[in-house]
Design a protein around this motif. Structure first.
Motif, PDB file in Angstrom:
ATOM      1  N   PRO A  75       0.822  -1.205   0.000  1.00 11.03           N
ATOM      2  CA  PRO A  75       0.000   0.000   0.000  1.00 11.03           C
ATOM      3  C   PRO A  75       0.862   1.263   0.000  1.00 11.03           C
ATOM      4  CG  PRO A  75      -0.799  -1.561   1.624  1.00 11.03           C
ATOM      5  CD  PRO A  75       0.516  -2.084   1.129  1.00 11.03           C
ATOM      6  N   GLY A  76       0.382   2.270  -0.706  1.00  9.41           N
ATOM      7  CA  GLY A  76       1.079   3.549  -0.765  1.00  9.41           C
ATOM      8  C   GLY A  76       2.113   3.640  -1.869  1.00  9.41           C
ATOM      9  N   CYS A  77       2.415   2.549  -2.522  1.00  6.78           N
ATOM     10  CA  CYS A  77       3.405   2.541  -3.600  1.00  6.78           C
ATOM     11  C   CYS A  77       2.775   3.113  -4.872  1.00  6.78           C
ATOM     12  CB  CYS A  77       3.884   1.110  -3.842  1.00  6.78           C
ATOM     13  SG  CYS A  77       4.848   0.907  -5.354  1.00  6.78           S
ATOM     14  N   THR A  78       3.327   4.227  -5.353  1.00  6.27           N
ATOM     15  CA  THR A  78       2.743   4.866  -6.537  1.00  6.27           C
ATOM     16  C   THR A  78       2.877   3.999  -7.782  1.00  6.27           C
ATOM     17  OG1 THR A  78       4.800   6.077  -6.892  1.00  6.27           O
ATOM     18  CG2 THR A  78       3.084   7.203  -5.675  1.00  6.27           C
ATOM     19  N   TYR A  79       3.951   3.249  -7.880  1.00  8.40           N
ATOM     20  CA  TYR A  79       4.126   2.375  -9.045  1.00  8.40           C
ATOM     21  C   TYR A  79       3.132   1.220  -9.013  1.00  8.40           C
ATOM     22  CZ  TYR A  79       8.339   5.106  -9.541  1.00  8.40           C
ATOM     23  OH  TYR A  79       9.214   6.147  -9.669  1.00  8.40           O
ATOM     24  N   CYS A  80       2.831   0.734  -7.801  1.00  5.04           N
ATOM     25  CA  CYS A  80       1.824  -0.323  -7.658  1.00  5.04           C
ATOM     26  C   CYS A  80       0.443   0.210  -8.050  1.00  5.04           C
ATOM     27  CB  CYS A  80       1.789  -0.843  -6.223  1.00  5.04           C
ATOM     28  SG  CYS A  80       3.328  -1.623  -5.697  1.00  5.04           S
ATOM     29  N   MET A  81       0.144   1.442  -7.618  1.00  2.00           N
ATOM     30  CA  MET A  81      -1.137   2.056  -7.977  1.00  2.00           C
ATOM     31  C   MET A  81      -1.234   2.244  -9.483  1.00  2.00           C
ATOM     32  SD  MET A  81      -2.004   4.826  -5.053  1.00  2.00           S
ATOM     33  CE  MET A  81      -0.359   5.335  -4.589  1.00  2.00           C
ATOM     34  N   ARG A  82      -0.136   2.687 -10.096  1.00  2.00           N
ATOM     35  CA  ARG A  82      -0.131   2.878 -11.548  1.00  2.00           C
ATOM     36  C   ARG A  82      -0.420   1.559 -12.248  1.00  2.00           C
ATOM     37  NH1 ARG A  82       3.869   2.584 -16.004  1.00  2.00           N
ATOM     38  NH2 ARG A  82       5.076   1.379 -14.581  1.00  2.00           N
ATOM     39  N   LEU A  83       0.249   0.488 -11.814  1.00  2.00           N
ATOM     40  CA  LEU A  83       0.022  -0.824 -12.418  1.00  2.00           C
ATOM     41  C   LEU A  83      -1.424  -1.253 -12.228  1.00  2.00           C
ATOM     42  CD1 LEU A  83       1.067  -3.390 -13.811  1.00  2.00           C
ATOM     43  CD2 LEU A  83       1.697  -4.241 -11.534  1.00  2.00           C
ATOM     44  N   ARG A  84      -1.929  -1.114 -11.009  1.00  2.00           N
ATOM     45  CA  ARG A  84      -3.301  -1.523 -10.709  1.00  2.00           C
ATOM     46  C   ARG A  84      -4.308  -0.761 -11.563  1.00  2.00           C
ATOM     47  NH1 ARG A  84      -7.689  -2.339 -11.127  1.00  2.00           N
ATOM     48  NH2 ARG A  84      -9.303  -2.601  -9.581  1.00  2.00           N
ATOM     49  N   LEU A  85      -4.151   0.560 -11.638  1.00  2.00           N
ATOM     50  CA  LEU A  85      -5.105   1.369 -12.384  1.00  2.00           C
ATOM     51  C   LEU A  85      -5.004   1.118 -13.885  1.00  2.00           C
ATOM     52  CD1 LEU A  85      -4.857   4.684 -10.362  1.00  2.00           C
ATOM     53  CD2 LEU A  85      -6.706   2.983 -10.301  1.00  2.00           C
ATOM     54  N   ARG A  86      -3.795   0.916 -14.394  1.00  2.00           N
ATOM     55  CA  ARG A  86      -3.623   0.686 -15.830  1.00  2.00           C
ATOM     56  C   ARG A  86      -4.119  -0.694 -16.258  1.00  2.00           C
ATOM     57  NH1 ARG A  86       0.911   3.258 -18.296  1.00  2.00           N
ATOM     58  NH2 ARG A  86       0.210   2.220 -20.168  1.00  2.00           N
ATOM     59  N   LEU A  87      -4.125  -1.651 -15.323  1.00  2.00           N
ATOM     60  CA  LEU A  87      -4.647  -2.979 -15.661  1.00  2.00           C
ATOM     61  C   LEU A  87      -6.164  -2.989 -15.714  1.00  2.00           C
ATOM     62  CD1 LEU A  87      -2.343  -5.405 -13.655  1.00  2.00           C
ATOM     63  CD2 LEU A  87      -2.352  -4.968 -16.113  1.00  2.00           C
ATOM     64  N   GLY A  88      -6.788  -2.064 -15.008  1.00  2.00           N
ATOM     65  CA  GLY A  88      -8.253  -1.987 -15.007  1.00  2.00           C
ATOM     66  C   GLY A  88      -8.887  -3.264 -14.492  1.00  2.00           C
ATOM     67  N   ARG A  89      -9.883  -3.738 -15.218  1.00  2.00           N
ATOM     68  CA  ARG A  89     -10.601  -4.955 -14.803  1.00  2.00           C
ATOM     69  C   ARG A  89      -9.722  -6.203 -14.824  1.00  2.00           C
ATOM     70  NH1 ARG A  89     -16.096  -4.544 -18.254  1.00  2.00           N
ATOM     71  NH2 ARG A  89     -16.372  -2.322 -17.967  1.00  2.00           N
ATOM     72  N   ASP A  90      -8.693  -6.175 -15.664  1.00  2.00           N
ATOM     73  CA  ASP A  90      -7.802  -7.334 -15.764  1.00  2.00           C
ATOM     74  C   ASP A  90      -7.002  -7.569 -14.488  1.00  2.00           C
ATOM     75  OD1 ASP A  90      -8.593  -7.882 -18.352  1.00  2.00           O
ATOM     76  OD2 ASP A  90      -6.960  -6.744 -19.267  1.00  2.00           O
ATOM     77  N   ALA A  91      -6.901  -6.563 -13.634  1.00  2.00           N
ATOM     78  CA  ALA A  91      -6.104  -6.685 -12.403  1.00  2.00           C
ATOM     79  C   ALA A  91      -6.586  -7.844 -11.541  1.00  2.00           C
ATOM     80  CB  ALA A  91      -6.149  -5.388 -11.609  1.00  2.00           C
TER      81      ALA A  91
END
Length: 145
Positions: A75-91
Motif C-alpha cells: 500500500p502507498g506505492c505509486t508504481y503499484c497504484m499505476r500498475l493496478r489502475l492501468r490494468l483496469g478490470r484485468d487486475a
C-alpha cells in the motif's frame, strides 16, 4: 495491517482539518471540494483499490497451475497504484500479494531484487520482473489459462 492504513488515515485527518478551517472562514463550498479531494487521495492510497491479497505460497501454487502472474505490492506505492489502475478490470485476474502482510512475499521480493523490497515485482513462469510495463503484464494475463 495498520501500517497500510497510516497514509489514508492521515489524508482524511488533514482533509478534515483543512475543510474545518475553510468552514470557519465561511467558505463551505471550498471546504467540500477540499474534503472530497483528500478523501479521493485517501481512497487511492488505501489497500481497497487492490484485489484481495493472498499469501505468496498460495499465489505461487496457483500461478504454477494456471500461469497467471503474481504481483507483489504494498500500500502507498505509486508504481503499484499505476500498475493496478492501468490494468483496469484485468487486475483481478492476477494474484496479488501484499508484502506488508505476508513475510514470505517480502522475502520473495528481496530475493528477486538484491535484498531490496522494490515493488511492484511481477513473477511470471518463475521469472521476476521489477516494475514492468502495465501493457506487458496485461499481455501475460491474456496468455494465461
Amino acid at each position: 495491517m495498520m501500517r497500510a492504513w497510516i497514509l489514508p488515515i492521515l489524508l482524511v485527518l488533514c482533509g478534515s482539518v483543512v475543510a474545518a478551517a475553510q468552514i470557519v472562514k465561511g467558505d463551505v463550498g471550498t471546504a467540500a471540494v477540499l474534503l472530497l479531494v483528500f478523501l479521493l487521495l485517501a481512497g487511492v492510497n488505501s489497500p481497497l483499490i487492490f484485489p484481495k491479497s493472498i499469501g505468496a505460497q498460495e499465489a505461487q501454487r496457483r500461478s504454477a497451475v494456471d500461469g497467471r502472474p503474481v504481483v507483489f505490492w504494498r500500500p502507498g506505492c505509486t508504481y503499484c497504484m499505476r500498475l493496478r489502475l492501468r490494468l483496469g478490470r484485468d487486475a483481478g485476474r492476477a494474484y496479488w500479494v501484499n508484502i506488508w502482510r505476508d513475510a514470505a512475499g517480502a522475502a520473495a521480493v528481496r530475493a528477486a531484487n538484491d535484498g531490496n523490497e522494490t515493488v511492484p515485482t511481477v513473477v511470471v513462469a518463475g521469472r521476476s520482473h521489477t516494475n514492468p510495463d502495465p501493457g506487458w503484464v496485461r499481455e501475460q494475463l491474456s496468455r494465461a489459462v
